[in-house]
Design a protein around this motif. Structure first.
Motif, PDB file in Angstrom:
ATOM      1  N   ALA A 152       2.040   6.892  -4.198  1.00 51.54           N
ATOM      2  CA  ALA A 152       1.321   7.962  -4.897  1.00 51.54           C
ATOM      3  C   ALA A 152       0.774   7.522  -6.256  1.00 51.54           C
ATOM      4  O   ALA A 152       0.229   8.354  -6.985  1.00 51.54           O
ATOM      5  N   ASP A 153       0.932   6.252  -6.594  1.00 54.58           N
ATOM      6  CA  ASP A 153       0.484   5.788  -7.900  1.00 54.58           C
ATOM      7  C   ASP A 153      -0.830   5.020  -7.745  1.00 54.58           C
ATOM      8  O   ASP A 153      -0.887   4.005  -7.047  1.00 54.58           O
ATOM      9  N   ASP A 154      -1.886   5.490  -8.412  1.00 53.92           N
ATOM     10  CA  ASP A 154      -3.203   4.867  -8.272  1.00 53.92           C
ATOM     11  C   ASP A 154      -3.250   3.451  -8.820  1.00 53.92           C
ATOM     12  O   ASP A 154      -4.149   2.678  -8.463  1.00 53.92           O
ATOM     13  N   HIS A 155      -2.338   3.102  -9.697  1.00 54.91           N
ATOM     14  CA  HIS A 155      -2.359   1.775 -10.306  1.00 54.91           C
ATOM     15  C   HIS A 155      -1.492   0.754  -9.558  1.00 54.91           C
ATOM     16  O   HIS A 155      -1.420  -0.407  -9.950  1.00 54.91           O
ATOM     17  N   ALA A 156      -0.840   1.195  -8.487  1.00 53.15           N
ATOM     18  CA  ALA A 156      -0.145   0.273  -7.584  1.00 53.15           C
ATOM     19  C   ALA A 156      -1.067   0.018  -6.392  1.00 53.15           C
ATOM     20  O   ALA A 156      -1.684   0.940  -5.868  1.00 53.15           O
ATOM     21  N   THR A 157      -1.193  -1.217  -5.981  1.00 55.74           N
ATOM     22  CA  THR A 157      -2.099  -1.537  -4.883  1.00 55.74           C
ATOM     23  C   THR A 157      -1.514  -1.093  -3.544  1.00 55.74           C
ATOM     24  O   THR A 157      -0.308  -0.871  -3.415  1.00 55.74           O
ATOM     25  N   ASP A 158      -2.400  -1.004  -2.553  1.00 58.27           N
ATOM     26  CA  ASP A 158      -1.940  -0.656  -1.204  1.00 58.27           C
ATOM     27  C   ASP A 158      -0.967  -1.711  -0.673  1.00 58.27           C
ATOM     28  O   ASP A 158      -0.020  -1.396   0.051  1.00 58.27           O
ATOM     29  N   ALA A 159      -1.219  -2.970  -1.053  1.00 52.85           N
ATOM     30  CA  ALA A 159      -0.338  -4.050  -0.592  1.00 52.85           C
ATOM     31  C   ALA A 159       1.066  -3.886  -1.153  1.00 52.85           C
ATOM     32  O   ALA A 159       2.059  -4.148  -0.460  1.00 52.85           O
ATOM     33  N   MET A 160       1.164  -3.447  -2.402  1.00 57.18           N
ATOM     34  CA  MET A 160       2.489  -3.241  -3.004  1.00 57.18           C
ATOM     35  C   MET A 160       3.233  -2.097  -2.309  1.00 57.18           C
ATOM     36  O   MET A 160       4.429  -2.202  -2.044  1.00 57.18           O
ATOM     37  N   ALA A 161       2.518  -1.009  -2.019  1.00 56.04           N
ATOM     38  CA  ALA A 161       3.156   0.106  -1.309  1.00 56.04           C
ATOM     39  C   ALA A 161       3.616  -0.328   0.078  1.00 56.04           C
ATOM     40  O   ALA A 161       4.702   0.045   0.533  1.00 56.04           O
TER      41      ALA A 161
ATOM     42  N   SER B 188      -0.131 -12.111  -2.731  1.00 52.31           N
ATOM     43  CA  SER B 188      -0.022 -11.491  -4.042  1.00 52.31           C
ATOM     44  C   SER B 188      -1.036 -10.376  -4.172  1.00 52.31           C
ATOM     45  O   SER B 188      -2.228 -10.580  -3.945  1.00 52.31           O
ATOM     46  N   PRO B 189      -0.605  -9.158  -4.548  1.00 50.15           N
ATOM     47  CA  PRO B 189      -1.504  -8.029  -4.586  1.00 50.15           C
ATOM     48  C   PRO B 189      -2.497  -8.151  -5.733  1.00 50.15           C
ATOM     49  O   PRO B 189      -2.169  -8.592  -6.826  1.00 50.15           O
ATOM     50  N   ALA B 190      -3.700  -7.742  -5.444  1.00 49.19           N
ATOM     51  CA  ALA B 190      -4.709  -7.747  -6.492  1.00 49.19           C
ATOM     52  C   ALA B 190      -4.408  -6.634  -7.479  1.00 49.19           C
ATOM     53  O   ALA B 190      -3.990  -5.550  -7.095  1.00 49.19           O
ATOM     54  N   THR B 191      -4.618  -6.930  -8.760  1.00 54.36           N
ATOM     55  CA  THR B 191      -4.335  -5.936  -9.779  1.00 54.36           C
ATOM     56  C   THR B 191      -5.359  -4.816  -9.733  1.00 54.36           C
ATOM     57  O   THR B 191      -6.563  -5.079  -9.704  1.00 54.36           O
ATOM     58  N   ALA B 192      -4.887  -3.565  -9.711  1.00 51.65           N
ATOM     59  CA  ALA B 192      -5.798  -2.426  -9.723  1.00 51.65           C
ATOM     60  C   ALA B 192      -6.533  -2.408 -11.062  1.00 51.65           C
ATOM     61  O   ALA B 192      -5.912  -2.541 -12.109  1.00 51.65           O
ATOM     62  N   PRO B 193      -7.857  -2.298 -11.036  1.00 53.17           N
ATOM     63  CA  PRO B 193      -8.611  -2.368 -12.292  1.00 53.17           C
ATOM     64  C   PRO B 193      -8.309  -1.188 -13.193  1.00 53.17           C
ATOM     65  O   PRO B 193      -8.135  -0.072 -12.746  1.00 53.17           O
TER      66      PRO B 193
END
Length: 369
Positions: free
Chosen positions: A116-125, A7-12
């Motif tokens: 390209a979205d800073d609020h999506a984690t690298d794991a989600m991409a 589960s990806p960590a939520t971007a702060p």
């Protein structure tokens, strides 16, 4: 299950979300919810391994939903509807569940904005990129299952569309009467369909004859027990079939020494699957005839219904154009290409051929006159 990260960590988020961010995150949430539903709908129409893979993809999309829901917090609001594309995929998945839905999902996963979205984690991409490959593999399975007969139908119909439209346009431009155009179109339909059928018959028959020539003689099996165990040619058979010298000698010795040579020697069953895959010459000929004729009949429909002159030409061009767009879209979905680009390419090729013959018809008509 699909290979995906934990589960990806939520971007702060260190500030109060702006209205634009809230709208974007709610759109992401709605699309993830819709895509998860599509995967579940597809899974409901599958069994075994494919069902498990699709449910795994749905679970990953649900984790992404949780990410955006957490970011939104009190701004999550009422559930929004997914994009038009997502709703269309859901409808197709519920009612058809075909390879076309997987092909569209493949393209949808490839267009993920998370990179390209800073609020999506690298794991989600990374998840989305892996999802594209998983869906590509599932779509490839479906394409392989339907590729033979369905692809032959699409390409055969497309050949009939282009060739007979070009013929009808060329004859119409020369200034002859509608009855002559109709007769020419019918002749083109029959001649083309017969040519396609005959060509397919010869091709399939030749392929079957080649397979038969490559299949071991059934009588040879019964001679294996009589071979000299010290100096035999069975090893040569295995070497001719692609084994190395030592491996061939070992297999020949095992066959001769095992007491079951009748069952392990050169087998007439070699090539049976290939024969079934190739099909019969008459079946292939009939299919090609029908596929070509189904496309070739469209350009002459206006003339069959009594239309004449420019009106008939325009109606024929429009009808065939719509059919070319359809076949282009189907081919694109089968190959994983862009449906719009492929459809427009088919249309350009068909209209290009028809335009060239129409120009020649005008030229020759003027010359004869």
């Amino acid at each position: 299950m699909t290979p995906s990260s934990d589960s990806p960590a939520t971007a702060p988020v260190t500030h109060e979300p702006t209205p634009a961010e809230i709208r974007r995150w709610r759109r992401y949430l709605a699309d993830e919810r819709a895509e998860a539903a599509v995967y579940r709908d597809l899974a409901a129409r599958r069994t075994g391994e494919e069902r498990e893979i699709l449910l795994g993809l749905a679970e990953a999309e649900t984790r992404h939903e949780d990410h955006w829901r957490t970011l939104l917090g009190p701004h999550v609001g009422h559930p929004r509807r997914g994009s038009l594309r997502s709703r269309l995929l859901g409808f197709l998945a519920r009612h058809f569940g075909s390879v076309f839905v997987l092909a569209l999902l493949q393209r949808a996963e490839a267009r993920s904005p998370y990179e390209a979205d800073d609020h999506a984690t690298d794991a989600m991409a990374a998840d989305e990129q892996i999802h594209e490959e998983v869906v590509r593999a599932l779509a490839t399975r479906g394409r392989n299952r339907m590729a033979g007969s369905f692809r032959a139908a699409v390409f055969g119909a497309n050949d009939g569309l282009v060739s007979n439209l070009a013929l009808v346009m060329g004859i119409s431009a020369s200034g002859v009467g509608s009855s002559v155009v109709l007769l020419t179109g019918l002749s083109g339909l029959l001649a083309g369909a017969l040519s396609m059928g005959a060509g397919e018959y010869v091709s399939v028959r030749s392929q079957r004859e080649l397979l038969e020539a490559s299949t071991p003689n059934a009588e040879t099996r019964h001679k294996v027990p009589l071979l000299d165990a010290e100096a035999n040619e069975l090893a040569l058979f295995y070497r001719a079939r692609g084994l190395g010298a030592e491996e061939a000698e070992a297999k020949a010795a095992a066959v001769l020494g095992g007491g079951h040579a009748e069952h392990t020697g050169p087998s007439p069953a070699v090539g049976t699957d290939e024969h079934e895959a190739v099909g019969t010459g008459l079946g292939a000929a009939a299919s090609s005839f029908c596929f070509f004729a189904s496309g070739a009949v469209l350009p002459i429909l206006p003339y069959l219904f009594g239309l004449e002159g420019t009106v008939a030409v325009v109606v024929a061009a429009v009808v065939v154009g719509l059919a070319l767009l359809s076949t282009g879209t189907v081919v694109a979905l089968l190959s994983g290409s862009s449906p719009v680009r492929m459809a427009l390419r088919q249309l350009a090729i068909g209209y290009g051929a028809a335009g060239a013959t129409y120009a020649l018809g005008l030229l020759f008509g003027t010359t004869v006159a």
